[in-house]
Design a protein around this motif. Structure first.
Motif, short mmCIF file in Angstrom:
data_model
loop_
_atom_site.label_atom_id
_atom_site.label_comp_id
_atom_site.label_asym_id
_atom_site.label_seq_id
_atom_site.Cartn_x
_atom_site.Cartn_y
_atom_site.Cartn_z
N HIS A 1 0.78 -1.30 -0.03
CA HIS A 1 -0.09 -0.06 -0.04
C HIS A 1 0.81 1.19 0.06
O HIS A 1 0.46 2.24 0.36
CB HIS A 1 -1.04 -0.03 1.15
N ARG A 2 2.27 1.13 0.11
CA ARG A 2 3.12 2.19 -0.04
C ARG A 2 2.71 3.38 1.23
O ARG A 2 2.61 4.42 0.77
CB ARG A 2 3.04 3.16 -1.15
N ARG A 3 2.73 2.55 2.48
CA ARG A 3 2.72 3.56 3.47
C ARG A 3 3.50 3.44 4.53
O ARG A 3 3.90 1.96 4.77
CB ARG A 3 1.04 3.27 4.18
N PHE A 4 3.89 4.28 5.14
CA PHE A 4 5.18 4.25 6.33
C PHE A 4 4.85 4.98 7.52
O PHE A 4 4.40 6.19 7.07
CB PHE A 4 6.60 4.58 5.56
N ALA A 5 5.31 4.63 8.61
CA ALA A 5 4.93 5.40 9.74
C ALA A 5 5.97 5.34 10.74
O ALA A 5 6.42 4.14 11.03
CB ALA A 5 3.63 5.50 10.22
N ILE A 6 6.12 6.49 11.70
CA ILE A 6 7.02 6.25 12.86
C ILE A 6 6.35 7.19 13.93
O ILE A 6 5.67 8.20 13.53
CB ILE A 6 8.66 6.46 12.57
N ALA A 7 6.70 6.62 15.12
CA ALA A 7 6.12 7.62 16.32
C ALA A 7 6.98 7.34 17.38
O ALA A 7 7.79 6.27 17.48
CB ALA A 7 4.77 7.06 16.83
N ASP A 8 7.11 8.42 18.29
CA ASP A 8 8.30 8.43 19.39
C ASP A 8 7.36 8.75 20.69
O ASP A 8 7.07 9.98 20.87
CB ASP A 8 9.31 9.41 19.25
N GLY A 9 7.08 7.57 21.46
CA GLY A 9 6.35 7.99 22.34
C GLY A 9 7.08 8.65 23.71
O GLY A 9 8.31 8.36 23.91
N ALA A 10 6.34 9.56 24.44
CA ALA A 10 7.21 10.23 25.47
C ALA A 10 7.09 9.66 26.76
O ALA A 10 6.29 8.90 27.28
CB ALA A 10 6.38 11.56 25.61
N THR A 11 8.61 9.36 27.11
CA THR A 11 8.87 8.49 28.26
C THR A 11 8.15 8.92 29.52
O THR A 11 7.65 7.83 30.30
CB THR A 11 10.43 8.40 28.45
N GLU A 12 7.96 10.11 29.55
CA GLU A 12 7.38 10.66 31.13
C GLU A 12 5.98 10.35 31.01
O GLU A 12 5.22 10.55 31.96
CB GLU A 12 7.79 12.26 31.11
N SER A 13 5.40 9.97 29.90
CA SER A 13 3.91 9.51 30.04
C SER A 13 3.54 8.23 30.21
O SER A 13 4.50 7.30 29.92
CB SER A 13 3.08 10.14 28.68
N SER A 14 2.16 7.74 30.60
CA SER A 14 2.18 6.33 30.91
C SER A 14 1.61 5.61 29.52
O SER A 14 0.68 6.14 28.66
CB SER A 14 1.01 6.27 31.70
N PHE A 15 1.99 4.42 29.44
CA PHE A 15 1.73 3.46 28.27
C PHE A 15 1.97 4.12 26.97
O PHE A 15 1.05 4.04 26.04
CB PHE A 15 0.44 3.21 28.46
N ALA A 16 3.08 5.05 26.83
CA ALA A 16 3.53 5.57 25.52
C ALA A 16 3.66 4.71 24.45
O ALA A 16 3.48 4.97 23.30
CB ALA A 16 4.55 6.67 25.87
N ASP A 17 4.11 3.51 24.76
CA ASP A 17 4.43 2.58 23.93
C ASP A 17 3.40 2.05 23.19
O ASP A 17 3.23 1.88 21.80
CB ASP A 17 5.33 1.27 24.27
#
Length: 254
Positions: free
Chosen positions: A14-30
């Motif tokens: 589908h030619r789709r790509f994504a990245i995200a960076d969860g903020a460590t100081e928040s809960s369940f960011a992963d």
């Protein structure tokens, strides 16, 4: 790896790509970061301004994130923190045939001369919240950097997308959009903030960091590379994510 709270996802068909960076100081960011990237590659929002459709796309993910939390078994202090929501930066990239390349000319319409569509005329569209970055390398030069174009733009307080709707009122106006064309052998690089800042710092020093990254052929190569530049104090000791691919000339699915 047990402390890793970045996320990435891709769908080559589908030619789709994504990245995200969860903020460590928040809960369940992963969990929040994973929800964002997986949803984008499965069913992306309209990757064009205005940002309002993006807000509607995020809303169901916020409910899904909330449902994943085992609230009944959280200590009171962990529950209080989790009620504030999770936060993450986000970058999504998608490709599509360029409709402008498939329309016959006025002369062609008048005289019934319709040429075959240019199947390999493709454009890319990207949206970003915060400091996860996209780099497009063309003809061995940095052609596009998005959303940040200078290393000095990175700081300790990036714009963050929250699983708590009440914290996003100021986000929607600052969602960034970009688009462009594709050419054979273009290299696309998606990187979370620590690596993206290193990349721009290297480029500003007159070096070609894309050559270093493109030479990495296995996960172990990437791990060793990141360990070395951390040891040399060239990169902040932070979660580090890289997605890199070369665009090959050819048709794209409609």
């Amino acid at each position: 790896i047990e402390e890793y709270e970045d996320a990435s996802s891709h769908s080559v068909p589908h030619r789709r790509f994504a990245i995200a960076d969860g903020a460590t100081e928040s809960s369940f960011a992963d969990l929040w970061a994973l929800s964002l990237v997986h949803k984008f590659t499965a069913e992306p929002p309209p990757v064009t301004p205005p940002a309002t459709p993006f807000a509607g796309w995020v809303a169901p993910l916020q409910k899904e994130w909330h449902a994943q939390i085992d609230w009944d078994h959280l200590p009171w202090f962990a529950e209080e923190k989790a009620r504030g929501g999770a936060f993450a930066t986000f970058l999504g990239l998608t490709f599509s045939p360029d409709p402008q390349g498939e329309k016959p000319s006025f002369f062609g319409r008048m005289f019934g001369m319709f040429s075959a569509p240019k199947e390999n005329h493709v454009t890319w569209q990207a949206l970003a919240v915060g400091d996860s970055n996209l780099f497009l390398i063309r003809d061995n030069a940095l052609h596009t950097a998005f959303p940040f174009v200078q290393a000095e733009q990175f700081n300790s307080r990036p714009l963050l997308l929250s699983s708590n709707p009440s914290f996003n009122s100021k986000v929607w106006a600052d969602v960034k959009f970009a688009n462009g064309d594709c050419k054979a052998n273009d290299i696309f690089i998606l990187a979370t903030d620590a690596l993206a800042k290193w990349f721009l710092t290297e480029h500003e020093a007159g070096r070609q960091p894309w050559r270093t990254l493109y030479a990495l052929k296995a996960d172990s190569d990437f791990e060793n590379f990141v360990a070395k530049i951390r040891a040399d104090s060239l990169i902040r000791n932070d979660d580090t994510t890289l997605v890199i691919f070369k665009w090959m000339d050819g048709p794209i699915a409609q």
